[in-house]
Design a protein around this motif. Structure first.
Motif, short mmCIF file in Angstrom:
data_model
loop_
_atom_site.label_atom_id
_atom_site.label_comp_id
_atom_site.label_asym_id
_atom_site.label_seq_id
_atom_site.Cartn_x
_atom_site.Cartn_y
_atom_site.Cartn_z
N ILE A 136 1.14 9.79 1.18
CA ILE A 136 0.81 8.63 0.36
C ILE A 136 -0.77 8.18 0.56
N ILE A 137 -1.20 8.04 1.99
CA ILE A 137 -2.36 7.78 2.15
C ILE A 137 -3.58 9.01 1.84
N GLU A 138 -2.97 10.16 1.90
CA GLU A 138 -3.99 11.33 1.50
C GLU A 138 -4.09 11.46 0.18
N ALA A 139 -3.11 11.17 -0.63
CA ALA A 139 -3.30 11.28 -1.88
C ALA A 139 -3.79 10.04 -2.54
N ALA A 140 -3.73 8.94 -1.94
CA ALA A 140 -4.48 7.65 -2.24
C ALA A 140 -6.01 7.65 -1.83
N GLY A 141 -6.20 8.29 -0.99
CA GLY A 141 -7.84 8.75 -0.32
C GLY A 141 -8.45 9.48 -1.58
N LYS A 142 -7.82 10.08 -2.38
CA LYS A 142 -8.39 10.89 -3.39
C LYS A 142 -9.02 10.13 -4.53
N VAL A 143 -8.44 8.77 -4.58
CA VAL A 143 -8.69 8.00 -5.89
C VAL A 143 -9.52 6.67 -5.09
N LEU A 144 -8.94 6.07 -4.00
CA LEU A 144 -9.64 4.90 -3.36
C LEU A 144 -10.45 5.39 -2.35
N ASP A 145 -11.57 4.29 -2.23
CA ASP A 145 -12.46 4.70 -0.80
C ASP A 145 -11.88 3.98 0.29
N LEU A 146 -11.36 4.61 1.22
CA LEU A 146 -10.64 4.30 2.28
C LEU A 146 -11.45 3.57 3.47
N GLY A 147 -12.80 3.65 3.13
CA GLY A 147 -13.61 2.87 4.25
C GLY A 147 -13.92 1.54 3.62
N ARG A 148 -13.49 1.29 2.48
CA ARG A 148 -13.64 -0.14 1.81
C ARG A 148 -12.02 -0.73 1.72
N PRO A 149 -11.96 -2.12 2.04
CA PRO A 149 -10.79 -2.92 1.91
C PRO A 149 -10.02 -2.63 0.79
N VAL A 150 -8.55 -2.54 1.04
CA VAL A 150 -7.46 -2.13 0.07
C VAL A 150 -6.32 -3.06 0.19
N ALA A 151 -5.83 -3.62 -0.80
CA ALA A 151 -4.59 -4.27 -0.82
C ALA A 151 -3.35 -3.47 -1.00
N LEU A 152 -2.72 -3.31 0.25
CA LEU A 152 -1.40 -2.57 0.35
C LEU A 152 -0.23 -3.44 -0.14
N SER A 153 0.44 -3.19 -1.30
CA SER A 153 1.52 -4.12 -1.78
C SER A 153 2.94 -3.08 -1.63
N LEU A 154 3.87 -3.77 -1.08
CA LEU A 154 5.33 -3.35 -1.06
C LEU A 154 6.02 -4.25 -1.39
N LEU A 155 6.27 -4.49 -2.76
CA LEU A 155 6.94 -5.84 -2.95
C LEU A 155 8.48 -5.29 -3.65
N ALA A 156 9.55 -6.05 -2.93
CA ALA A 156 10.86 -6.06 -3.18
C ALA A 156 11.08 -4.61 -2.79
N LEU A 157 10.86 -4.04 -1.75
CA LEU A 157 10.82 -2.48 -1.31
C LEU A 157 11.24 -2.42 0.13
N LEU A 158 11.01 -3.11 0.94
CA LEU A 158 11.28 -2.93 2.37
C LEU A 158 12.79 -3.15 2.80
N HIS A 159 13.27 -3.94 1.86
CA HIS A 159 14.75 -4.21 2.21
C HIS A 159 15.65 -3.16 1.70
N PHE A 160 15.27 -1.90 1.29
CA PHE A 160 15.84 -0.65 1.19
C PHE A 160 15.46 0.25 2.04
N VAL A 161 14.89 -0.22 3.15
CA VAL A 161 14.58 0.65 4.32
C VAL A 161 14.93 -0.25 5.72
N SER A 162 15.98 0.50 6.22
CA SER A 162 16.51 0.22 7.54
C SER A 162 15.56 0.08 8.50
N ASP A 163 15.92 -0.55 9.69
CA ASP A 163 15.26 -0.78 10.92
C ASP A 163 15.61 0.79 11.47
N GLU A 164 16.49 1.55 11.32
CA GLU A 164 16.86 2.92 11.87
C GLU A 164 15.86 3.86 11.28
#
Length: 266
Positions: A136-164
């Motif tokens: 994801i980061i590699e693909a995003a880096g082709k559009v975003l300048d990762l040397g400048r601030p980015v807002a990373l949003s994971l909305l209503a997503l992490l409850h579908f990812v377990s601790d395991e």
């Protein structure tokens, strides 16, 4: 952008169930069936979806104005509804650049709508799973300048990812390549107010080969460890900065069971 994979209609997908709760049409009978069963556990499913959407509106409005953010990486985008994140971000700052990411091929079919950026800005779409942070980061880096601030949003997503599956580690792997001044924006379902319904919902997801990991307020707050929380800190999603508008009226006295927060990387 990869080509679309076949849409699996043999089991529900969280993005399509969410779409049904929002009154959308981009879902299938299997998604509607599960949504209706979830409503039997808690009739406020549509309220939860609307409250979450309203939180996104307020958070992006804050990020684009007070936060001064001009770049966004939104993972778990889901099926678009208007106004979507890029529209809000570019309303605040037309030059904003937005990368959407989701693993459901039906979302890719809406990419044309997602990609309608302002002339000054950029909007792009990556088909990937949150469990592939480096890709994801590699693909995003082709559009975003990762040397400048980015807002990373994971909305209503992490409850579908377990601790395991390493939910906390995944967030760190996504944040680590981003510079200081970046933001983490999260919302998350909780079982704090009705453990029995939460456990029943988890079992329902497991029976369909899906994960549901509702977390407590304390567990949710752990995602922000080492970051500087924006006021009011971790709160119910419905209560996060209501001064920014887009507040959903919810009937009854019980809180809508979802937490939210925005934090800055120091």
């Amino acid at each position: 952008m990869t080509g679309p994979d076949p849409i699996d209609t043999s089991k529900p997908h969280p993005a399509r169930v969410y779409d049904w709760f929002l009154g959308g049409k981009d879902n299938y009978p299997v998604d509607e069936e599960m949504a209706k069963q979830l409503l039997m556990l808690d009739a406020r499913g549509p309220d939860m979806a609307k409250v979450n959407r309203a939180f996104m509106h307020r958070a992006v409005r804050w990020l684009g104005t007070t936060g001064g953010v001009r770049q966004y990486l939104d993972i778990g985008t889901g099926i678009p509804t208007e106004p979507n994140l890029h529209q809000l971000a570019q309303a605040a700052a037309p030059e904003s650049r937005v990368v959407y990411t989701d693993n459901d091929p039906i979302v890719l079919r809406h990419a044309e709508a997602l990609l309608r950026s302002t002339p000054e800005g950029v909007t792009a779409y990556v088909q990937a799973d949150v469990r592939e942070p480096e890709a994801i980061i590699e693909a995003a880096g082709k559009v975003l300048d990762l040397g400048r601030p980015v807002a990373l949003s994971l909305l209503a997503l992490l409850h579908f990812v377990s601790d395991e599956d390493g939910a906390y580690e995944l967030v760190h792997r996504l944040l680590d390549p981003l510079p200081s001044g970046s933001y983490l924006v999260l919302s998350h379902a909780t079982g704090d107010f009705d453990r029995r319904s939460a456990d029943s919902a988890r079992e329902m997801y497991e029976q369909r080969g899906l994960t549901l990991a509702v977390r407590s307020r304390e567990q949710f707050a752990t995602f922000f460890k080492g970051l500087e929380l924006v006021e009011p800190g971790v709160s119910l999603a419905a209560d996060w900065r209501p001064d920014l508008g887009e507040v959903v009226p919810v009937p009854g006295d019980e809180p809508v069971p979802g937490y939210a927060g925005v934090a800055r990387k120091i």
